[in-house]
Design an enzyme around this catalytic site. Structure first.
Site, PDB file in Angstrom:
ATOM      1  N   SER A 199     -11.047   9.332 -50.315  1.00 21.99           N
ATOM      2  CA  SER A 199     -11.329   7.912 -50.508  1.00 21.99           C
ATOM      3  C   SER A 199     -11.149   7.526 -51.977  1.00 21.99           C
ATOM      4  O   SER A 199     -11.636   8.229 -52.867  1.00 21.99           O
ATOM      5  CB  SER A 199     -12.768   7.653 -50.067  1.00 21.99           C
ATOM      6  OG  SER A 199     -13.127   6.328 -50.345  1.00 21.99           O
ATOM      7  N   HIS A 201     -12.407   5.110 -53.907  1.00 20.12           N
ATOM      8  CA  HIS A 201     -13.467   4.620 -54.793  1.00 20.12           C
ATOM      9  C   HIS A 201     -14.409   5.717 -55.290  1.00 20.12           C
ATOM     10  O   HIS A 201     -15.355   5.443 -56.019  1.00 20.12           O
ATOM     11  CB  HIS A 201     -14.248   3.468 -54.133  1.00 20.12           C
ATOM     12  CG  HIS A 201     -15.127   3.835 -52.981  1.00 20.12           C
ATOM     13  ND1 HIS A 201     -16.497   3.859 -53.098  1.00 20.12           N
ATOM     14  CD2 HIS A 201     -14.851   4.160 -51.711  1.00 20.12           C
ATOM     15  CE1 HIS A 201     -17.014   4.183 -51.925  1.00 20.12           C
ATOM     16  NE2 HIS A 201     -16.037   4.373 -51.064  1.00 20.12           N
ATOM     17  N   CYS A 325     -25.503   5.062 -48.036  1.00 11.04           N
ATOM     18  CA  CYS A 325     -25.400   4.500 -46.691  1.00 11.04           C
ATOM     19  C   CYS A 325     -26.733   4.537 -45.967  1.00 11.04           C
ATOM     20  O   CYS A 325     -26.973   3.773 -45.053  1.00 11.04           O
ATOM     21  CB  CYS A 325     -24.367   5.269 -45.870  1.00 11.04           C
ATOM     22  SG  CYS A 325     -22.847   5.528 -46.750  1.00 11.04           S
TER      23      CYS A 325
HETATM   24  N1  PLP Z   1     -17.544  11.064 -46.450  1.00 10.53           N
HETATM   25  C1  PLP Z   1     -18.322  11.331 -47.496  1.00 10.53           C
HETATM   26  C2  PLP Z   1     -18.705  12.753 -47.782  1.00 10.53           C
HETATM   27  C3  PLP Z   1     -18.779  10.304 -48.317  1.00 10.53           C
HETATM   28  O1  PLP Z   1     -19.564  10.584 -49.362  1.00 10.53           O
HETATM   29  C4  PLP Z   1     -18.404   8.965 -48.013  1.00 10.53           C
HETATM   30  C5  PLP Z   1     -18.916   7.847 -48.808  1.00 10.53           C
HETATM   31  O2  PLP Z   1     -19.982   7.907 -49.379  1.00 10.53           O
HETATM   32  C6  PLP Z   1     -17.563   8.748 -46.905  1.00 10.53           C
HETATM   33  C7  PLP Z   1     -17.162   9.818 -46.149  1.00 10.53           C
HETATM   34  C8  PLP Z   1     -17.108   7.377 -46.551  1.00 10.53           C
HETATM   35  O3  PLP Z   1     -16.067   6.949 -47.401  1.00 10.53           O
HETATM   36  P1  PLP Z   1     -15.677   5.428 -47.533  1.00 10.53           P
HETATM   37  O4  PLP Z   1     -16.780   4.758 -48.282  1.00 10.53           O
HETATM   38  O5  PLP Z   1     -14.385   5.419 -48.279  1.00 10.53           O
HETATM   39  O6  PLP Z   1     -15.507   4.894 -46.154  1.00 10.53           O
END
Ligand code: PLP
Length: 409
Positions: A199, A201, A325
């Site tokens: 990802s 960001h 999250c």
């Molecule tokens: N997987 C992990 C380990 C993450 O830390 C995150 C985001 O915090 C994600 C997936 C999700 O990524 P995105 O925010 O780009 O959808």
């Protein structure tokens, strides 16, 4: 007020060079890359250049990289479409109990469709046990999805060994590399990784962009149907500024990886050492050795992390209680719970995650502030006063979860 940002696992600030690289694509280079005229073709060519750069950073081929909207989409795509692709072969998927919800909730949705999911437990450091992984494999196992490194406690999984096991049994291996990409070296071939999610960001790039690496031999279907973008596998007009920004961020992060890894590791160790040596009844969660350089996850007994966060926020210090999250959730972190941390300690846990903008002075300021705040908050805690009065010591929790004052570094 000066802000000290220590929530880089949640998201990172965009580097100025990344913003600068993206800017033309909001202005004069706004064309749809599917167009037939020269300016559109140029956009398309720039996208392909980024694809090649990204492929190079993980030892993949350009045609194995698909741009997505980020980590969540990449995880969903890899897991859902592998399940659909291989359902005639088997209905069993192995994952771990400490995955990000992008993986966990995809697996839970598949359970409702008749798939059987094994959620491997972890040890006290947050690492899966390879013997358990091997024991969980059945003839109908079609996928192993284990994250490269955990977003809460920073523990890095034995990815090479997991890849070897997957290879040995002929099972596809997906890994969520969102917290790793740009921060640690990744070699999808050497590690026998079939699919890898990342990802933008999390590496000082833009939000809403990421990629999924899919090994060439895997005929994964599209998660999103529409036009012919991304070889028809991921429809929708490309997020051109996002792709350009991701490319620039990847280029910079990968070029600076070694020195930044060392610098951030030292900052983190300084912060951890100060917290452990100056604050009684606190512990560091996760592996100290196999750990993301910027991750500091600490539990403080006799207080709630939400109170500490609130005080830190007032001083301009941005941190988090568990993963961003799940902030606001009253339940303790599923990761800490899976590691066996008692509920009260899990609720007193702070995640401080470092990035390229942090300095040693900031580590000292943060350590000073946390020390003072912990003392104040504990001063108001009836449980702490009772504990001090009766000197209950390690009886409140099993000894392993507490670091007695005398044993502090
Ligand atoms: N997987 C992990 C380990 C993450 O830390 C995150 C985001 O915090 C994600 C997936 C999700 O990524 P995105 O925010 O780009 O959808």
């Amino acid at each position: 007020m000066e802000v000290i940002y220590l929530d880089n696992a949640a998201t990172t600030p965009i580097r100025p060079e990344v913003k600068e690289a993206m800017e033309p694509y909001f202005n004069e280079m706004y064309e749809n890359p599917s167009g037939a005229y020269p300016s559109a073709i140029r956009c398309r060519e720039e996208i392909e250049k980024v694809r090649a750069v990204i492929a190079g950073t993980i030892h993949a081929r350009p045609e194995e990289i698909y741009f997505t909207s980020g980590g969540t989409e990449s995880d969903n795509w890899a897991i859902r479409e592998t399940a659909r692709l291989l359902k005639k072969k088997g209905n069993h998927i192995i994952t771990s109990a400490i995955e990000h919800h992008a993986v966990l909730n995809t697996c839970r949705a598949l359970e409702k469709e008749g798939f059987s999911i094994t959620y491997l437990g972890v040890d006290e450091e947050g690492k899966i046990r390879l013997s358990e992984l091997e024991r969980a494999i059945r003839p109908e196992t079609i996928l192993i999805s284990i994250m490269y490194a955990n977003n809460e406690v920073g523990t890095i999984q034995p990815v090479n060994r997991i890849g070897e096991i997957a290879q040995k049994y002929g099972i596809l291996f997906h890994t969520d590399g969102v917290q790793v990409y740009g921060h640690l070296p990744v070699d999808v071939r050497k590690s026998h990784i079939s699919m890898f999610s990342a990802s933008g960001h999390k590496l000082n790039g833009p939000k809403g962009i990421g990629f999924l690496y899919v090994r060439k031999e895997i005929p994964l279907s599209s998660l999103i149907y529409g036009g012919g973008q991304e070889k028809g596998k991921r429809a929708g007009t490309e997020n051109v500024p996002g792709i350009i920004g991701l490319g620039k961020a990847a280029e910079i992060s990968c070029a600076m990886q070694k020195e930044e890894e060392k610098r951030i590791w030292e900052l983190r160790e300084h912060l951890i050492t100060r917290l452990l040596s100056e604050i009684p009844y606190c512990r560091v969660n996760g592996s100290r050795k196999n750990r993301l350089p910027g991750n500091c996850n600490v539990s403080f007994q006799f207080l709630r992390a939400s109170c500490l966060l609130c005080q830190l926020g007032k001083k301009g210090i941005c941190a988090s209680a568990a993963s961003a999250c799940s902030t606001g959730s009253a339940e303790p972190s599923h990761v800490l719970t899976a590691m066996g941390l008692p509920r009260e300690l899990a609720n007193g846990t702070l995640r401080l995650t470092l990035g390229y903008q942090n300095t040693m002075e900031e580590m000292d300021q943060v350590a000073d502030q946390i020390k003072e705040m912990v003392e104040t908050l504990r001063g108001k805690s009836g449980q702490y006063h009772e504990f001090r009065g009766k000197n209950l010591g390690e009886k409140i929790f099993p000894e392993k979860w507490l670091i007695p004052e005398k044993e502090k570094v």
